[in-house]
Scaffold this active site. Structure first.
Site, PDB file in Angstrom:
ATOM      1  N   LYS A  16       3.363   1.305  -4.021  1.00  0.00           N
ATOM      2  CA  LYS A  16       2.593   0.689  -5.047  1.00  0.00           C
ATOM      3  C   LYS A  16       3.088   0.785  -6.536  1.00  0.00           C
ATOM      4  CE  LYS A  16      -1.926   0.682  -2.940  1.00  0.00           C
ATOM      5  NZ  LYS A  16      -3.370   1.337  -2.912  1.00  0.00           N
ATOM      6  N   ASP A  29      -6.541  -3.175  -6.583  1.00  0.00           N
ATOM      7  CA  ASP A  29      -7.375  -1.936  -6.138  1.00  0.00           C
ATOM      8  C   ASP A  29      -8.379  -1.392  -6.950  1.00  0.00           C
ATOM      9  OD1 ASP A  29      -5.711  -1.271  -3.792  1.00  0.00           O
ATOM     10  OD2 ASP A  29      -4.412   0.152  -4.880  1.00  0.00           O
ATOM     11  N   ASN A  67      -5.621  15.764 -11.202  1.00  0.00           N
ATOM     12  CA  ASN A  67      -4.601  15.707 -10.562  1.00  0.00           C
ATOM     13  C   ASN A  67      -3.734  16.910 -10.557  1.00  0.00           C
ATOM     14  OD1 ASN A  67      -2.925  13.186  -9.459  1.00  0.00           O
ATOM     15  ND2 ASN A  67      -1.429  14.084 -10.714  1.00  0.00           N
ATOM     16  N   THR A  97       0.864  -1.035   0.037  1.00  0.00           N
ATOM     17  CA  THR A  97       0.096   0.024   0.127  1.00  0.00           C
ATOM     18  C   THR A  97       0.857   1.421   0.086  1.00  0.00           C
ATOM     19  OG1 THR A  97      -1.964   1.143   0.957  1.00  0.00           O
ATOM     20  CG2 THR A  97      -0.317  -0.011   2.384  1.00  0.00           C
TER      21      THR A  97
END
Length: 264
Positions: free
Chosen positions: A71, A108, A156, A67
């Protein structure tokens, strides 16, 4: 009871205190009567390569869950990749084979979409704004498009990173319109935070556009706190909120299967 026969598994993160995966995975092990235990490993980024290399020599290790923030970097440290992890550019589960080789996968996105489905939320045809384009964000973007999202807008901090992710998703799933425009939160069916903002006290909101409204869903990937600031604000404005824990619950069996757990 842990004995010399117990199969070991781990989760690697930085920080580590917030994770809920050990509770969920060990509960599953108890349910299926698997002699295994999953424990947390706090590893700093500069020590990740050495840590991963050490896993190859642990004969009773079944694998690792990965995590934040490891990743993306851990992808290059795997010996083989399964599924679409290479295309996504991140890994969140590693199986150790009997020869010591490490096989990565990214679950995920499938876990997030599965969590929505378990809550009665079908993303097919929906207009979705995704906040974040990191490791989890990339996986979720691919999974949302795979599940039939009508439009996916990726927001983003680095616009170049958002654009590159949008191009990769659109190339594989041309039936989904993938954009990188403003969040325009009020117009979306779903707004999902895939960033880590909200995990720590004092974090800013992942978007300044908080025009949430009744009739839409605001979703989260963060497990702790269960109600992040963006979820609390969305709830105040009448939106339906979806916390991060369902994503983990759906992922647990997917992860266990990748790790080779019998009966998962």
């Amino acid at each position: 009871m842990i004995t010399g026969h117990t199969k070991l598994y781990g989760i690697v993160a930085n920080p580590i205190h917030h994770i809920k995966t050990p509770q969920e995975v060990n509960r599953l092990f108890a349910e299926i009567d698997h002699d295994g235990v999953l424990v947390p490993f706090h590893v700093l980024p500069e020590n990740l390569a050495g840590f991963v290399d050490s896993l190859r020599g642990m004969e009773n290790l079944g694998g690792m869950i990965v995590t934040v923030p490891h990743k993306v970097e851990i992808l290059a440290l795997c010996d083989r990749i399964e599924g679409d992890a290479a295309e996504i550019g991140a890994v969140n589960a590693i199986r150790r084979e009997s020869d010591g080789s490490l096989v990565g996968a990214m679950l995920d996105g499938k876990g997030f979409v599965g969590g929505l489905k378990a809550a009665g939320i079908d993303v097919a045809g929906m207009d979705i704004c995704q906040l974040g384009a990191g490791g989890a964000g990339a996986a979720i973007a691919f999974a949302l498009a795979e599940a039939g999202a009508g439009r996916l807008n990726i927001v983003n901090r680095s616009q170049d990173k958002a654009r590159l992710l949008a191009e990769r998703v659109a190339a594989k799933y041309p039936c989904t319109e993938v954009t990188t425009g403003p969040a325009d939160s009020a117009s979306r069916d779903i707004v999902v935070n895939t960033t880590s903002l909200g995990m720590k006290d004092g974090d800013p909101l992942p978007t300044e556009d908080t025009a949430f409204r009744p009739g839409q869903v605001v979703a989260e990937v963060i497990m702790q706190p269960e109600e992040t600031p963006i979820l609390a604000l969305a709830k105040e404005k009448g939106a339906r909120t979806h916390p991060g824990r369902p994503m983990l619950r759906e992922q647990v069996r997917l992860m266990a299967r990748h790790l080779g757990v019998p009966g998962a």
